[in-house]
Design a protein around this motif. Structure first.
Motif, PDB file in Angstrom:
ATOM      1  N   SER A  68       0.670  -1.211  -0.001  1.00 14.57           N
ATOM      2  CA  SER A  68      -0.039  -0.112  -0.019  1.00 14.57           C
ATOM      3  C   SER A  68       0.800   1.553   0.052  1.00 14.57           C
ATOM      4  O   SER A  68       0.462   2.423  -0.485  1.00 14.57           O
ATOM      5  CB  SER A  68      -0.972  -0.102   1.352  1.00 14.57           C
ATOM      6  OG  SER A  68      -0.103   0.327   2.396  1.00 14.57           O
ATOM      7  N   ALA A  69       2.168   1.069   0.589  1.00 13.58           N
ATOM      8  CA  ALA A  69       2.852   2.405   0.810  1.00 13.58           C
ATOM      9  C   ALA A  69       3.024   3.352  -0.588  1.00 13.58           C
ATOM     10  O   ALA A  69       2.641   4.428  -0.430  1.00 13.58           O
ATOM     11  CB  ALA A  69       4.382   2.089   1.251  1.00 13.58           C
ATOM     12  N   PRO A  70       3.433   2.553  -1.673  1.00 15.90           N
ATOM     13  CA  PRO A  70       3.606   3.580  -2.834  1.00 15.90           C
ATOM     14  C   PRO A  70       2.421   4.152  -3.351  1.00 15.90           C
ATOM     15  O   PRO A  70       2.100   4.971  -4.204  1.00 15.90           O
ATOM     16  CB  PRO A  70       4.300   2.665  -3.731  1.00 15.90           C
ATOM     17  CG  PRO A  70       4.186   1.254  -3.418  1.00 15.90           C
ATOM     18  CD  PRO A  70       3.952   1.380  -1.890  1.00 15.90           C
ATOM     19  N   LEU A  71       1.237   2.927  -3.395  1.00 21.13           N
ATOM     20  CA  LEU A  71      -0.123   3.383  -3.844  1.00 21.13           C
ATOM     21  C   LEU A  71      -0.531   4.720  -3.247  1.00 21.13           C
ATOM     22  O   LEU A  71      -1.205   5.746  -3.608  1.00 21.13           O
ATOM     23  CB  LEU A  71      -0.928   2.407  -3.655  1.00 21.13           C
ATOM     24  CG  LEU A  71      -0.601   1.018  -4.516  1.00 21.13           C
ATOM     25  CD1 LEU A  71      -1.666  -0.050  -4.139  1.00 21.13           C
ATOM     26  CD2 LEU A  71      -0.609   1.338  -6.003  1.00 21.13           C
ATOM     27  N   GLY A 112      -7.020 -10.233   8.573  1.00 16.02           N
ATOM     28  CA  GLY A 112      -6.874  -8.732   9.533  1.00 16.02           C
ATOM     29  C   GLY A 112      -5.593  -8.335   9.431  1.00 16.02           C
ATOM     30  O   GLY A 112      -5.439  -7.019   9.501  1.00 16.02           O
ATOM     31  N   ALA A 113      -4.496  -8.985   9.667  1.00 18.33           N
ATOM     32  CA  ALA A 113      -3.204  -8.777   9.744  1.00 18.33           C
ATOM     33  C   ALA A 113      -2.880  -8.020   8.357  1.00 18.33           C
ATOM     34  O   ALA A 113      -2.041  -7.009   8.237  1.00 18.33           O
ATOM     35  CB  ALA A 113      -1.936  -9.736  10.009  1.00 18.33           C
ATOM     36  N   ALA A 114      -3.116  -8.553   7.281  1.00 15.69           N
ATOM     37  CA  ALA A 114      -2.692  -7.858   6.130  1.00 15.69           C
ATOM     38  C   ALA A 114      -3.571  -6.527   5.769  1.00 15.69           C
ATOM     39  O   ALA A 114      -3.072  -5.743   5.394  1.00 15.69           O
ATOM     40  CB  ALA A 114      -3.284  -8.970   4.928  1.00 15.69           C
ATOM     41  N   ALA A 115      -4.730  -6.373   6.326  1.00 12.22           N
ATOM     42  CA  ALA A 115      -5.683  -5.288   6.103  1.00 12.22           C
ATOM     43  C   ALA A 115      -4.900  -4.236   7.098  1.00 12.22           C
ATOM     44  O   ALA A 115      -4.868  -3.134   6.867  1.00 12.22           O
ATOM     45  CB  ALA A 115      -7.048  -5.638   6.601  1.00 12.22           C
ATOM     46  N   GLY A 116      -4.574  -4.695   8.499  1.00  8.42           N
ATOM     47  CA  GLY A 116      -3.989  -3.612   9.248  1.00  8.42           C
ATOM     48  C   GLY A 116      -2.871  -3.173   8.590  1.00  8.42           C
ATOM     49  O   GLY A 116      -2.441  -2.050   8.954  1.00  8.42           O
ATOM     50  N   GLY A 117      -2.028  -4.010   7.979  1.00 12.09           N
ATOM     51  CA  GLY A 117      -0.652  -3.368   7.329  1.00 12.09           C
ATOM     52  C   GLY A 117      -1.006  -2.500   6.068  1.00 12.09           C
ATOM     53  O   GLY A 117      -0.703  -1.420   5.739  1.00 12.09           O
ATOM     54  N   PHE A 118      -2.062  -2.981   5.059  1.00 10.60           N
ATOM     55  CA  PHE A 118      -2.529  -2.350   3.774  1.00 10.60           C
ATOM     56  C   PHE A 118      -3.169  -0.887   4.282  1.00 10.60           C
ATOM     57  O   PHE A 118      -3.013  -0.007   3.482  1.00 10.60           O
ATOM     58  CB  PHE A 118      -3.541  -3.052   3.260  1.00 10.60           C
ATOM     59  CG  PHE A 118      -3.591  -2.440   1.842  1.00 10.60           C
ATOM     60  CD1 PHE A 118      -3.117  -2.792   0.837  1.00 10.60           C
ATOM     61  CD2 PHE A 118      -4.612  -1.854   1.586  1.00 10.60           C
ATOM     62  CE1 PHE A 118      -3.138  -2.390  -0.465  1.00 10.60           C
ATOM     63  CE2 PHE A 118      -4.936  -1.237   0.273  1.00 10.60           C
ATOM     64  CZ  PHE A 118      -4.358  -1.677  -0.769  1.00 10.60           C
ATOM     65  N   GLY A 119      -3.709  -0.848   5.384  1.00  5.13           N
ATOM     66  CA  GLY A 119      -4.284   0.568   5.669  1.00  5.13           C
ATOM     67  C   GLY A 119      -3.218   1.371   6.524  1.00  5.13           C
ATOM     68  O   GLY A 119      -3.661   2.310   7.052  1.00  5.13           O
TER      69      GLY A 119
END
Length: 391
Positions: A68-71, A112-119
């Motif tokens: 998510s960071a570059p996006l 949930g962990a992936a969403a936590g990181g993506f956001g």
């Protein structure tokens, strides 16, 4: 840009500028889960599952953040900061809550962990985009170095916040605390007037952004390796702490490593930035700092060695960011910073995933991964420097 870093008066000027102290405080608060969440996820998953699976949960978090960071940075660069910050913080908080109430279901924990990181809100990239609007041009470098040094505070306090929350109310509380801190930090940051009025610069952009520069790509590869070395430590340190008979010891050991990084960052604010030639030197110092960990001493000596291993991380990242600022095309600096953050988190995810099985075979095997990954970083940074000399 180089003269301001070594001038203490430049740091004082930065801290006296309007909104700077507020933005630093709320930025650190909102970024605290970056240090608190990995340990919280480890401790939560470790309750019902092995360390290898717990490492995968942390990897899902850091991988989501890397994607998510570059996006998010590109959206911020072309639009505004507050909407992106609010939306991402809500998504990340929902991910932490999902893990906390998952009942240790593996699919829910991973999602949930992936969403936590993506956001994860792009507070780091947002703050760096604001510095030219906050301080005079001659003090931007000092602000940049101060930001890199101060951010190490989160790696000191983050694990301790997790341990405090877990000690008071159990492993789910560590995840809930991360969600609350993230929302609080974003609220204070996004409501600051200079953040609300900031707009990204208009202009044509290449689809590859800063990745169109080959030497920058090589540096990004080196950052991935450095991130893998650093990202392996939470997993192997947790295994070390369990072998020592106290899981809570992991938080103190990781805080010691971060304290060393904080010290290294503050000391480096007085150094001149230097050119790309600093890259292999700082990478070599980072790799060398991991070697004594193979001794696997008792907790107190281990805390000292971990602190020493952290000293060279901020100098390396400072050299990387300054090199990126020089190498990347105009108008792509914020996105370049995001790619560096992404590279580091991708490396961290890989380091966490690889080290879990290694720790199962022995603690010393786990500690052996960091210096090997560090040597690969040295090779990449040396190649980037060689490219500069041959240019």
């Amino acid at each position: 840009m180089s003269s301001a870093v070594s001038a203490p008066s430049g740091l004082r000027t930065v801290l006296r500028a309007p909104f700077v102290r507020r933005l630093l405080v709320f930025s650190q608060t909102g970024r605290l889960p970056m240090a608190a969440a990995p340990l919280a996820l480890l401790l939560f998953a470790r309750e019902e599952h092995g360390l290898a699976l717990a490492g995968l949960v942390v990897a899902a978090y850091t991988a989501g953040m890397a994607v998510s960071a570059p996006l998010l940075a590109r959206i911020v660069d072309r639009w505004r900061q507050p909407p992106v910050l609010w939306g991402s913080a809500v998504l990340s908080g929902a991910g932490f809550v999902a893990v906390a109430v998952s009942g240790h279901s593996v699919p829910v924990m991973l999602a949930g962990a992936a969403a936590g990181g993506f956001g994860t809100p792009p507070l780091e990239a947002c703050l760096r985009a604001l510095w030219p609007n906050l301080v005079p041009a001659e003090n931007v470098a000092a602000a940049y170095s101060l930001d890199l040094a101060v951010q190490e505070v989160i790696y000191v306090t983050g694990p301790l916040v997790t341990l405090a929350a877990v000690g008071i109310a159990g492993p789910p509380a560590g995840l809930l605390a991360a969600a609350v801190l993230q929302i609080a930090g974003v609220a204070g940051f996004a409501l600051t007037p200079v953040v609300r009025t900031w707009r990204g610069e208009a202009g044509a952009r290449h689809w590859a952004g800063p990745l169109r520069v080959p030497r920058f790509v090589v540096i990004v590869a080196g950052v991935i390796c450095a991130g893998a070395a650093v990202g392996s430590l939470p997993v192997v340190v947790t295994g070390y702490a369990e072998a020592a008979g106290s899981r809570a010891l992991s938080g103190w050991l990781l805080a010691a490593q971060a304290a060393g990084a904080l010290t290294g960052g503050l000391l480096y604010t007085r150094a001149t930035p230097g050119g790309p030639g600093r890259l292999p030197l700082t990478a070599a110092a980072l790799a060398a700092g991991f070697v004594p960990l193979l001794l696997v001493p008792g907790p107190v000596p281990m805390a000292v060695l971990l602190a020493v291993s952290g000293l060279s991380l901020p100098p390396l990242l400072t050299a990387v960011f300054l090199a990126a600022d020089r190498l990347t095309p105009p108008g792509t600096a914020v996105e370049a910073f995001a790619w560096i953050i992404t590279a580091f988190t991708v490396g961290s995810a890989a380091g966490a995933a690889i080290t879990g099985p290694l720790v199962s075979d022995g603690i010393r095997y786990g500690f052996a991964f960091a210096p090997i990954a560090g040597l690969l970083s040295v090779a990449a940074m040396s190649a980037a420097t060689l490219g500069a000399r041959n240019r």
